[in-house]
Scaffold this motif. Structure first.
Motif, PDB file in Angstrom:
ATOM      1  N   GLY A  28       0.809  -1.207   0.000  1.00  0.00           N
ATOM      2  CA  GLY A  28       0.000   0.000   0.000  1.00  0.00           C
ATOM      3  C   GLY A  28       0.844   1.258   0.000  1.00  0.00           C
ATOM      4  N   THR A  29       1.957   1.245  -0.732  1.00  0.00           N
ATOM      5  CA  THR A  29       2.896   2.359  -0.675  1.00  0.00           C
ATOM      6  C   THR A  29       3.005   3.093  -1.997  1.00  0.00           C
ATOM      7  OG1 THR A  29       5.154   3.005  -0.100  1.00  0.00           O
ATOM      8  CG2 THR A  29       4.898   0.912  -1.257  1.00  0.00           C
ATOM      9  N   GLU A  30       3.226   4.404  -1.892  1.00  0.00           N
ATOM     10  CA  GLU A  30       3.532   5.250  -3.040  1.00  0.00           C
ATOM     11  C   GLU A  30       5.039   5.443  -3.165  1.00  0.00           C
ATOM     12  OE1 GLU A  30       1.291   6.489  -5.190  1.00  0.00           O
ATOM     13  OE2 GLU A  30      -0.360   5.503  -4.118  1.00  0.00           O
ATOM     14  N   GLN A  31       5.802   4.912  -2.221  1.00  0.00           N
ATOM     15  CA  GLN A  31       7.253   5.042  -2.261  1.00  0.00           C
ATOM     16  C   GLN A  31       7.836   4.177  -3.378  1.00  0.00           C
ATOM     17  OE1 GLN A  31       8.741   3.993   1.627  1.00  0.00           O
ATOM     18  NE2 GLN A  31       7.619   5.629   2.665  1.00  0.00           N
ATOM     19  N   ASP A  32       9.076   4.452  -3.723  1.00  0.00           N
ATOM     20  CA  ASP A  32       9.780   3.576  -4.655  1.00  0.00           C
ATOM     21  C   ASP A  32       9.983   2.215  -4.000  1.00  0.00           C
ATOM     22  OD1 ASP A  32      10.136   5.491  -6.713  1.00  0.00           O
ATOM     23  OD2 ASP A  32      11.868   6.338  -5.670  1.00  0.00           O
ATOM     24  N   VAL A  33       9.780   1.160  -4.765  1.00  0.00           N
ATOM     25  CA  VAL A  33      10.040  -0.198  -4.287  1.00  0.00           C
ATOM     26  C   VAL A  33      11.105  -0.816  -5.184  1.00  0.00           C
ATOM     27  CG1 VAL A  33       9.104  -2.538  -4.065  1.00  0.00           C
ATOM     28  CG2 VAL A  33       7.794  -0.575  -3.237  1.00  0.00           C
ATOM     29  N   VAL A  34      12.151  -1.328  -4.565  1.00  0.00           N
ATOM     30  CA  VAL A  34      13.226  -1.990  -5.292  1.00  0.00           C
ATOM     31  C   VAL A  34      13.246  -3.455  -4.887  1.00  0.00           C
ATOM     32  CG1 VAL A  34      15.716  -2.114  -5.682  1.00  0.00           C
ATOM     33  CG2 VAL A  34      14.621   0.116  -5.391  1.00  0.00           C
ATOM     34  N   ILE A  35      13.178  -4.344  -5.865  1.00  0.00           N
ATOM     35  CA  ILE A  35      13.349  -5.770  -5.592  1.00  0.00           C
ATOM     36  C   ILE A  35      14.821  -6.099  -5.781  1.00  0.00           C
ATOM     37  CG2 ILE A  35      12.773  -8.126  -6.266  1.00  0.00           C
ATOM     38  CD1 ILE A  35      10.072  -7.146  -7.170  1.00  0.00           C
ATOM     39  N   MET A  36      15.466  -6.528  -4.705  1.00  0.00           N
ATOM     40  CA  MET A  36      16.897  -6.827  -4.753  1.00  0.00           C
ATOM     41  C   MET A  36      17.101  -8.315  -4.939  1.00  0.00           C
ATOM     42  SD  MET A  36      18.568  -4.060  -2.169  1.00  0.00           S
ATOM     43  CE  MET A  36      20.137  -4.080  -3.050  1.00  0.00           C
ATOM     44  N   GLN A  37      18.176  -8.640  -5.625  1.00  0.00           N
ATOM     45  CA  GLN A  37      18.397 -10.003  -6.081  1.00  0.00           C
ATOM     46  C   GLN A  37      19.204 -10.816  -5.069  1.00  0.00           C
ATOM     47  OE1 GLN A  37      16.769 -10.702  -9.459  1.00  0.00           O
ATOM     48  NE2 GLN A  37      15.885  -9.125  -8.157  1.00  0.00           N
ATOM     49  N   GLY A  38      18.610 -11.019  -3.923  1.00  0.00           N
ATOM     50  CA  GLY A  38      19.227 -11.789  -2.855  1.00  0.00           C
ATOM     51  C   GLY A  38      18.285 -11.873  -1.671  1.00  0.00           C
ATOM     52  N   GLU A  39      18.624 -12.694  -0.704  1.00  0.00           N
ATOM     53  CA  GLU A  39      17.836 -12.855   0.516  1.00  0.00           C
ATOM     54  C   GLU A  39      17.770 -11.521   1.250  1.00  0.00           C
ATOM     55  OE1 GLU A  39      16.712 -13.870   4.554  1.00  0.00           O
ATOM     56  OE2 GLU A  39      18.695 -13.112   3.990  1.00  0.00           O
ATOM     57  N   ALA A  40      16.829 -11.380   2.165  1.00  0.00           N
ATOM     58  CA  ALA A  40      16.518 -10.085   2.762  1.00  0.00           C
ATOM     59  C   ALA A  40      17.681  -9.445   3.508  1.00  0.00           C
ATOM     60  CB  ALA A  40      15.317 -10.223   3.695  1.00  0.00           C
ATOM     61  N   LEU A  41      18.691 -10.209   3.900  1.00  0.00           N
ATOM     62  CA  LEU A  41      19.850  -9.587   4.524  1.00  0.00           C
ATOM     63  C   LEU A  41      20.512  -8.579   3.590  1.00  0.00           C
ATOM     64  CD1 LEU A  41      21.542 -12.524   6.461  1.00  0.00           C
ATOM     65  CD2 LEU A  41      20.573 -10.439   7.442  1.00  0.00           C
ATOM     66  N   VAL A 163      11.889  -3.135   4.712  1.00  0.00           N
ATOM     67  CA  VAL A 163      12.433  -4.312   4.039  1.00  0.00           C
ATOM     68  C   VAL A 163      11.523  -5.504   4.270  1.00  0.00           C
ATOM     69  CG1 VAL A 163      14.385  -5.914   3.901  1.00  0.00           C
ATOM     70  CG2 VAL A 163      14.793  -3.469   4.285  1.00  0.00           C
ATOM     71  N   ILE A 164      11.206  -6.219   3.175  1.00  0.00           N
ATOM     72  CA  ILE A 164      10.391  -7.430   3.288  1.00  0.00           C
ATOM     73  C   ILE A 164      11.059  -8.583   2.551  1.00  0.00           C
ATOM     74  CG2 ILE A 164       8.255  -6.094   3.460  1.00  0.00           C
ATOM     75  CD1 ILE A 164       7.614  -7.079   0.566  1.00  0.00           C
ATOM     76  N   GLY A 165      10.692  -9.781   2.963  1.00  0.00           N
ATOM     77  CA  GLY A 165      11.092 -11.006   2.275  1.00  0.00           C
ATOM     78  C   GLY A 165       9.863 -11.876   2.137  1.00  0.00           C
ATOM     79  N   ALA A 166       9.882 -12.754   1.155  1.00  0.00           N
ATOM     80  CA  ALA A 166       8.687 -13.548   0.859  1.00  0.00           C
ATOM     81  C   ALA A 166       8.694 -14.925   1.510  1.00  0.00           C
ATOM     82  CB  ALA A 166       8.534 -13.705  -0.649  1.00  0.00           C
ATOM     83  N   GLN A 167       9.785 -15.297   2.162  1.00  0.00           N
ATOM     84  CA  GLN A 167       9.962 -16.702   2.528  1.00  0.00           C
ATOM     85  C   GLN A 167       9.209 -17.132   3.779  1.00  0.00           C
ATOM     86  OE1 GLN A 167      12.316 -14.321   2.689  1.00  0.00           O
ATOM     87  NE2 GLN A 167      13.835 -14.711   4.288  1.00  0.00           N
ATOM     88  N   LYS A 168       8.592 -16.223   4.491  1.00  0.00           N
ATOM     89  CA  LYS A 168       7.885 -16.617   5.706  1.00  0.00           C
ATOM     90  C   LYS A 168       6.367 -16.590   5.479  1.00  0.00           C
ATOM     91  CE  LYS A 168      11.354 -16.052   9.290  1.00  0.00           C
ATOM     92  NZ  LYS A 168      12.563 -15.826   8.502  1.00  0.00           N
ATOM     93  N   ALA A 169       5.685 -15.585   5.980  1.00  0.00           N
ATOM     94  CA  ALA A 169       4.218 -15.597   5.912  1.00  0.00           C
ATOM     95  C   ALA A 169       3.684 -15.507   4.489  1.00  0.00           C
ATOM     96  CB  ALA A 169       3.648 -14.458   6.761  1.00  0.00           C
ATOM     97  N   MET A 170       4.447 -14.908   3.586  1.00  0.00           N
ATOM     98  CA  MET A 170       3.988 -14.825   2.198  1.00  0.00           C
ATOM     99  C   MET A 170       4.039 -16.179   1.502  1.00  0.00           C
ATOM    100  SD  MET A 170       5.626 -11.193   0.919  1.00  0.00           S
ATOM    101  CE  MET A 170       5.073 -11.432  -0.787  1.00  0.00           C
ATOM    102  N   GLY A 171       4.810 -17.106   2.035  1.00  0.00           N
ATOM    103  CA  GLY A 171       4.884 -18.436   1.445  1.00  0.00           C
ATOM    104  C   GLY A 171       5.584 -18.447   0.100  1.00  0.00           C
ATOM    105  N   GLY A 172       6.582 -17.581  -0.066  1.00  0.00           N
ATOM    106  CA  GLY A 172       7.264 -17.451  -1.346  1.00  0.00           C
ATOM    107  C   GLY A 172       8.744 -17.768  -1.284  1.00  0.00           C
TER     108      GLY A 172
END
Length: 350
Positions: A28-41, A163-172
């Motif tokens: 729900g954001t108007e901010q820039d979102v960058v998908i980075m090519q690695g785990e959330a660390l 910062v978000i990652g998909a591997q937990k509640a998102m099931g990704g």
């Protein structure tokens, strides 16, 4: 021979950008979102190194192991760090944040973990965000575990780096992650001479070479399979509705807390107050004299696929984690975990 996982057409810049847009809608954001090519660390560290330096005074909230890590990164950047640590069985309050500001009015950066899957607590980010806005500090949030299990609203909460990652509640997938970045955060990075440049950690590279260029040319070859998995993950959430996914996690958490007490075997919720317990995973305290790691090992003998784990480090003696996230946020999984723990506890008494 062709293979569906290998013989794929290249992922285009337009396709990559469309996945970023879907993640932005999820937040729900108007901010820039960058998908980075690695785990959330990767974005977690990159965001700190991009915005913190010798002139930074950071309030680093510690409610679990990730807060401890953030403090180390901040110090390594040359920042002055004020740690606010609370017991792992509770959450930090907005009042404690305001007290820290009153004692240290020079604070201009706040780092916080929303939900600590490792300790099972969750922090009231909306209230804390209000306190941070009053101070005018930059707000950095690790929402890796909370996204999909409870609301994550960076714009409404005044979060500058989420910062978000998909591997937990998102099931990704775990191989890609994302960060929303406010204009204030971009400005802080641009003014920071120590911000990584021409580096895998660099958010500024994505800003200048991807976003400012109209998202026409990617910086490097993307992690194609992980990006497609992230797209599928978000599509699945969109299909059933984020509210439904969050409700499923909340129900699983409530069932574990209630079921552990009902077992009557001495297990107790590790986080005392239900409102401070994370819906992504529930931690339990073992009875006196029962070593958590040994109990978990015994419980897993009946079914090694159960999402049970002992706490990390010293917590391995007293803490059990029921990781009911993603596909495991169901009543059936919760019941199986509690049954296995109950049987293991019975075995310890024989």
């Amino acid at each position: 021979m062709t293979h569906p996982f290998l013989d794929l057409p290249p992922l285009s810049a337009a396709h990559f950008a469309s996945i970023e847009d879907r993640v932005a809608r999820l937040l729900g954001t108007e901010q820039d979102v960058v998908i980075m090519q690695g785990e959330a660390l990767l974005p977690l560290e990159g965001a700190i190194r991009g915005t913190a330096g010798p002139g930074t005074t950071a309030l680093n909230v510690i409610t679990g192991p990730y807060g401890q890590t953030f403090g180390k990164w901040l110090r390594d950047c040359g920042a002055t760090v004020i740690d606010l640590a609370v017991p792992f069985h509770t959450a930090v309050s907005a009042g404690q944040i305001r007290e820290a500001f009153a004692e240290h009015p020079e604070i201009d950066f706040v780092s916080l973990v929303h939900a600590e899957a490792a300790t099972g607590n969750t922090n009231p980010v909306a209230e804390i965000g209000e306190a941070v806005r009053e101070q005018g500090a930059l707000f950095y949030l690790d929402a890796v575990a909370s996204i999909g299990a409870e609301p994550v609203l960076p714009d409404a909460w005044g979060v500058d780096l989420c910062v978000i990652g998909a591997q937990k509640a998102m099931g990704g997938p775990a191989g890609v992650s994302a960060v929303s970045v406010s204009e204030r955060a971009w400005a802080r990075m641009a003014a920071n001479p120590r911000a990584p440049r021409r580096s895998y950690l660099s958010l500024l590279d994505w800003k200048e070479r991807w976003i400012d260029g109209g998202r026409k040319a990617l910086l490097h070859a993307p992690a194609q399979l992980e990006m497609l998995a992230l797209q599928a993950c978000v599509e699945r959430i969109e299909a059933v509705g984020l509210e439904t996914v969050m409700a499923r996690h909340a129900s699983a958490a409530a069932a574990v807390r209630a079921g552990a007490v009902t077992l009557g075997a001495g297990l107790q919720p590790y986080v005392h107050e239900a409102r401070e317990a994370a819906p992504v995973a529930t931690t339990l305290r073992t009875p006196s004299g029962v070593v958590a790691s040994e109990l978990v090992a015994r419980a897993l003998e009946s079914d090694p696929t159960l999402p049970l784990a002992a706490g990390g480090g010293a917590l391995a003696k007293e803490m059990i984690r029921v990781n009911h996230y993603g596909a495991d946020a169901t009543a059936g999984v919760v019941q199986a975990c509690l049954a296995a723990l109950g049987a293991a506890l019975e075995d310890t008494r024989r």
